[in-house]
Design a protein around this motif. Sequence first.
Motif, mmCIF file in Angstrom:
data_model
loop_
_atom_site.group_PDB
_atom_site.id
_atom_site.type_symbol
_atom_site.label_atom_id
_atom_site.label_comp_id
_atom_site.label_asym_id
_atom_site.label_seq_id
_atom_site.Cartn_x
_atom_site.Cartn_y
_atom_site.Cartn_z
ATOM 1 N N PHE A 54 -30.073 11.634 -45.657
ATOM 2 C CA PHE A 54 -29.459 11.079 -44.776
ATOM 3 C C PHE A 54 -28.695 9.742 -45.119
ATOM 4 O O PHE A 54 -28.950 8.946 -45.440
ATOM 5 N N LEU A 55 -27.210 9.875 -44.975
ATOM 6 C CA LEU A 55 -26.243 8.845 -45.437
ATOM 7 C C LEU A 55 -26.259 8.004 -44.298
ATOM 8 O O LEU A 55 -26.248 8.111 -43.133
ATOM 9 N N ALA A 56 -25.897 6.709 -44.860
ATOM 10 C CA ALA A 56 -25.602 5.397 -43.947
ATOM 11 C C ALA A 56 -24.312 5.560 -43.254
ATOM 12 O O ALA A 56 -23.497 5.975 -43.989
ATOM 13 N N ASP A 57 -24.371 5.176 -42.193
ATOM 14 C CA ASP A 57 -22.877 5.156 -41.370
ATOM 15 C C ASP A 57 -22.139 4.049 -41.834
ATOM 16 O O ASP A 57 -22.612 2.904 -42.562
ATOM 17 N N PRO A 62 -19.254 9.303 -52.369
ATOM 18 C CA PRO A 62 -18.569 10.082 -53.533
ATOM 19 C C PRO A 62 -18.819 11.704 -53.319
ATOM 20 O O PRO A 62 -19.824 12.213 -52.310
ATOM 21 N N ASP A 63 -17.672 12.386 -53.189
ATOM 22 C CA ASP A 63 -17.747 13.871 -53.053
ATOM 23 C C ASP A 63 -17.272 14.824 -54.266
ATOM 24 O O ASP A 63 -15.957 14.636 -54.514
ATOM 25 N N PRO A 64 -18.130 15.441 -54.822
ATOM 26 C CA PRO A 64 -19.435 15.822 -54.188
ATOM 27 C C PRO A 64 -20.471 14.629 -54.299
ATOM 28 O O PRO A 64 -20.239 13.876 -55.087
ATOM 29 N N LEU A 65 -21.574 14.710 -53.406
ATOM 30 C CA LEU A 65 -22.474 13.580 -53.603
ATOM 31 C C LEU A 65 -23.092 13.582 -54.566
ATOM 32 O O LEU A 65 -24.033 14.508 -55.393
ATOM 33 N N GLU A 68 -27.209 9.448 -57.885
ATOM 34 C CA GLU A 68 -27.297 8.456 -59.175
ATOM 35 C C GLU A 68 -26.015 7.605 -59.050
ATOM 36 O O GLU A 68 -26.167 6.394 -59.424
ATOM 37 N N VAL A 69 -24.776 8.102 -58.806
ATOM 38 C CA VAL A 69 -23.730 7.298 -58.721
ATOM 39 C C VAL A 69 -23.881 6.360 -57.598
ATOM 40 O O VAL A 69 -23.460 5.255 -57.498
ATOM 41 N N VAL A 70 -24.516 6.793 -56.537
ATOM 42 C CA VAL A 70 -24.389 6.103 -55.252
ATOM 43 C C VAL A 70 -25.462 4.784 -55.637
ATOM 44 O O VAL A 70 -25.177 3.650 -55.186
ATOM 45 N N ALA A 78 -26.462 1.131 -48.448
ATOM 46 C CA ALA A 78 -25.773 2.218 -48.536
ATOM 47 C C ALA A 78 -26.449 3.488 -48.970
ATOM 48 O O ALA A 78 -26.223 4.752 -49.048
ATOM 49 N N TRP A 79 -27.595 3.239 -49.603
ATOM 50 C CA TRP A 79 -28.459 4.265 -50.340
ATOM 51 C C TRP A 79 -29.029 5.118 -49.254
ATOM 52 O O TRP A 79 -29.680 4.689 -48.162
#
Length: 283
Positions: A54-57, A62-65, A68-70, A78-79
């Motif tokens: 579940f991503l934060a609003d 990054p796309d593709p998600l 690790e980069v996040v 934002a994690w």
Amino acid sequence: MSRNHPVRLTVVRTEQVAPSMRRIVLGGDDFDAFESAYRGMREPYTDAYGKLVFLADGHDYPDPLDLEVVQQTMPQEAWPVLRTYTIRWVDAEARELAIDFVIHGIDGGEGVAGPWAARAEPGDVIHLRGPNGGYVPDTTADLLLFVGDEAGFPAIAASLEALPAGVRALALVEVDGPDDEIAVTSAADVQVRWLHRGDAVAGTTTLLDDAVRALDWPAGRVQAFVHGESALLKSVRPHLLDERGIARADISVSAYWRRGTTEEGFRAWKSQQSDAVMRPGTP
């Protein structure tokens, strides 16, 4: 598909399979990557599960998600939040998979996953990491015993449906009431006993423990699958091991949730319990 690269799936449709259970059917361009990983699991697990992401609003990911980069490049707020759910079924021909969510109230209750499932609509996007699993029914056992509540029922149902003819299985399942009984089709000799808690709060009854203790225990070897609220670890499991004499290698036990605890609190509690998960084959 890897641990840090979950697949991107799209809601195809939703189904209210019971008052407290909503099914979300997922598909999309990344289905083939998921299905390949599903077929590639080490064993044909019937309790296959994945982690919904579940991503934060308000953040650009990054796309593709890449998880690790996040974590390396984005602020902690934002994690993504991850929640573990059973894969109810996979239809390779239709390129769909289903996940059943326990829904509390019209808005899905507290937390992240329930509210998302309660308002999910076709076209919504969700990421999924996995799958994995830990249980394979041993069809050579004289009886396969399944014990669980609504949270454990998707894995129980998937297991029952996978059984071949000639296998005997008994499932004890606790739900709110008759409207929450969900039909299961199996080639095996399957009996499902529904235990209704009525107005009692989930996780506060001894219905499952009482039902297991009251069983007319069969002769021969029993393999048991006990999944649901964490109290089952302290009640049903020791009874099966110590009083019924089931071998540790013949029991699969896992706490899926803990009454009175948030998801984060439950995860912290579970990480501290050396026996919160017991898989078949453990000596």
